[in-house]
Design a protein around this motif. Structure first.
Motif, PDB file in Angstrom:
ATOM      1  N   GLY A 134      53.136  21.432  12.634  1.00  0.00           N
ATOM      2  CA  GLY A 134      51.832  22.054  12.418  1.00  0.00           C
ATOM      3  C   GLY A 134      51.923  23.235  11.480  1.00  0.00           C
ATOM      4  O   GLY A 134      52.978  23.856  11.333  1.00  0.00           O
ATOM      5  N   VAL A 135      50.790  23.509  10.844  1.00  0.00           N
ATOM      6  CA  VAL A 135      50.667  24.737  10.055  1.00  0.00           C
ATOM      7  C   VAL A 135      49.478  25.520  10.609  1.00  0.00           C
ATOM      8  O   VAL A 135      48.527  24.936  11.125  1.00  0.00           O
ATOM      9  N   MET A 136      49.579  26.840  10.493  1.00  0.00           N
ATOM     10  CA  MET A 136      48.528  27.682  11.086  1.00  0.00           C
ATOM     11  C   MET A 136      48.057  28.739  10.090  1.00  0.00           C
ATOM     12  O   MET A 136      48.884  29.398   9.451  1.00  0.00           O
ATOM     13  N   THR A 138      46.617  28.836   7.166  1.00  0.00           N
ATOM     14  CA  THR A 138      46.979  28.814   5.743  1.00  0.00           C
ATOM     15  C   THR A 138      45.795  29.287   4.909  1.00  0.00           C
ATOM     16  O   THR A 138      44.643  29.086   5.299  1.00  0.00           O
ATOM     17  N   GLN A 150      45.188  22.333   6.792  1.00  0.00           N
ATOM     18  CA  GLN A 150      45.457  22.370   8.240  1.00  0.00           C
ATOM     19  C   GLN A 150      44.930  21.110   8.930  1.00  0.00           C
ATOM     20  O   GLN A 150      45.630  20.497   9.747  1.00  0.00           O
ATOM     21  N   ASN A 154      47.798  18.746  10.386  1.00  0.00           N
ATOM     22  CA  ASN A 154      47.870  18.762  11.857  1.00  0.00           C
ATOM     23  C   ASN A 154      47.199  17.538  12.489  1.00  0.00           C
ATOM     24  O   ASN A 154      47.715  16.993  13.468  1.00  0.00           O
ATOM     25  N   SER A 203      40.427  30.373   7.648  1.00  0.00           N
ATOM     26  CA  SER A 203      41.748  29.826   7.987  1.00  0.00           C
ATOM     27  C   SER A 203      41.887  29.631   9.504  1.00  0.00           C
ATOM     28  O   SER A 203      42.540  28.704   9.959  1.00  0.00           O
ATOM     29  N   SER A 206      39.563  26.706  10.716  1.00  0.00           N
ATOM     30  CA  SER A 206      40.130  25.417  10.323  1.00  0.00           C
ATOM     31  C   SER A 206      41.288  25.021  11.243  1.00  0.00           C
ATOM     32  O   SER A 206      41.421  23.856  11.631  1.00  0.00           O
ATOM     33  N   TYR A 207      42.135  26.003  11.583  1.00  0.00           N
ATOM     34  CA  TYR A 207      43.242  25.715  12.513  1.00  0.00           C
ATOM     35  C   TYR A 207      42.680  25.250  13.854  1.00  0.00           C
ATOM     36  O   TYR A 207      43.127  24.248  14.423  1.00  0.00           O
ATOM     37  N   SER A 210      41.447  21.747  13.702  1.00  0.00           N
ATOM     38  CA  SER A 210      42.524  20.749  13.654  1.00  0.00           C
ATOM     39  C   SER A 210      43.134  20.547  15.043  1.00  0.00           C
ATOM     40  O   SER A 210      43.522  19.445  15.424  1.00  0.00           O
TER      41      SER A 210
END
Ligand code: NDP
Length: 326
Positions: A134-136, A138, A150, A154, A203, A206-207, A210
């Protein structure tokens, strides 16, 4: 003399209060932060497990535990150098040689397709799939295929990966698909007219979206797999000291650095502790046969009520199918 006694009393009181405070904090940390562990002793000899994002953090510790239980573990990582280092770590820690790295970039549909077709050619079975990467938070950016990063990584990346591997996972039943979501999903919402934030990107929003999608995906997948022997899970792993905060604005990091260490000692789990709910869902007898639920602290938990709207879960599934050309 009076002053001395008073001072002594003060020092003693101070010492007692400090002791009580430290014990209180330790107890708070133990019960409220660390929580339950996966206490299943189940062995996984002869089984195959795939863990995405296994080169660091929760994924790496999850891979280590699965290897210790005797599974063949495939570390699905986008960075081969970091992946190789993680393979050495898992081999050393588990004493198993049955650990490999395979390149997978979830921000590229082509990479997901290549990874999946190689796995289907090379592996006889897939018993456990752990959608962990996962990315958080961004900054606004797009995946190779033009998805917001994201949501694309994700959710959509794992959506395609799971679907491409699904037939083999079914053939290997009883098998499990575990998707690592987050407590943040409670703050998420869907907007089918603008899922990729072409307007008003945030950001965090969006996280959270996801991660809500992760919970809805596991629920819908569970329904679709009823009667196949494949069970699905989504989960919150806790607050864990990992590299996940790498995209936090540098200024924030600098401001909070002096207080981050004591705070993270008190409020964050280690990656090993953070892997426990994932492992509980992936291997425990307690989670056997239960499907589509959201877990936290090695127990079933109530998700955001938006994740319980079946119509929307189905709609998200169909929307995702279209996006990834399934
Ligand atoms: P880390 O940042 O330590 O690990 C994330 C992993 O995902 C890394 O291996 C990273 O690879 C990989 N990854 C990111 N993008 C891609 C991509 N495009 N393709 C393949 N792999 C990718 O974070 P955590 O271990 O903390 O996070 C694991 C999961 O747990 C995430 O889904 C996160 O949302 C969730 N979570 C974590 C919490 C926490 O407190 N840490 C709280 C709640 C949920 P690379 O090293 O190459 O970037």
């Amino acid at each position: 003399m009076e002053f001395f006694n008073f001072g002594c009393c003060n020092v003693t009181t101070l010492m007692i209060c400090s002791g009580v405070a430290v014990l209180g904090l330790a107890a708070f940390r133990y019960f409220a932060i660390i929580g339950r562990s996966c206490n299943s002793k189940r062995r996984l000899d002869g089984k195959v497990a795939i863990v995405t994002g296994a080169n660091t953090g929760i994924g790496k510790e999850t891979a280590l535990d699965l290897a210790r239980r005797g599974a063949r573990v495939i570390l699905a990582c986008r960075d081969e150098k970091k992946g190789k280092a993680a393979v050495s770590y898992v081999k050393e820690g588990s004493g198993s040689e049955n650990v490999v790295i395979k390149k997978l970039d979830l921000a590229s549909l082509a990479s997901i397709r290549t990874f999946s077709s190689e796995i289907l050619d090379e592996e006889d079975r897939i018993d456990i799939l752990i959608n962990n990467a996962g990315v958080m938070f961004t900054p606004y950016c797009l995946t190779e295929d033009g998805f917001e990063m994201q949501f694309g990584t994700n959710h959509l990346g794992h959506f395609l990966l799971t679907n491409l591997l699904l037939d083999k996972i079914k053939e290997s039943a009883p098998s499990r698909i575990v998707t690592v979501s987050s407590l943040g999903h409670y703050f998420g919402s869907l907007d089918f007219n603008d899922m990729m934030w072409s307007k008003h990107y945030g950001s965090q929003k969006s996280y959270f979206r996801s991660k809500l999608a992760n919970v809805m995906f596991a629920r819908e997948l569970g329904k679709r797999l009823e009667g196949t022997g494949v069970t699905t899970y989504s989960l919150h792993p806790g607050s864990i000291n990992t590299e996940l905060g790498r995209h936090l604005v540098a200024g924030w990091k600098a401001i909070f650095k002096p207080i981050l260490y004591p705070i993270s000692w008190l409020l964050a789990k280690t990656p090993t502790q953070g892997a426990q709910t994932t492992l509980h869902c992936a291997v425990s007898e307690e989670a056997e046969g239960i499907t589509g639920k959201y877990w936290s602290n090695c127990s079933i938990a109530k998700p955001n009520k938006l994740a319980l709207i079946d119509e929307d879960c189905k709609k998200l599934w169909e929307y995702s199918e279209q996006q990834v050309n399934l």
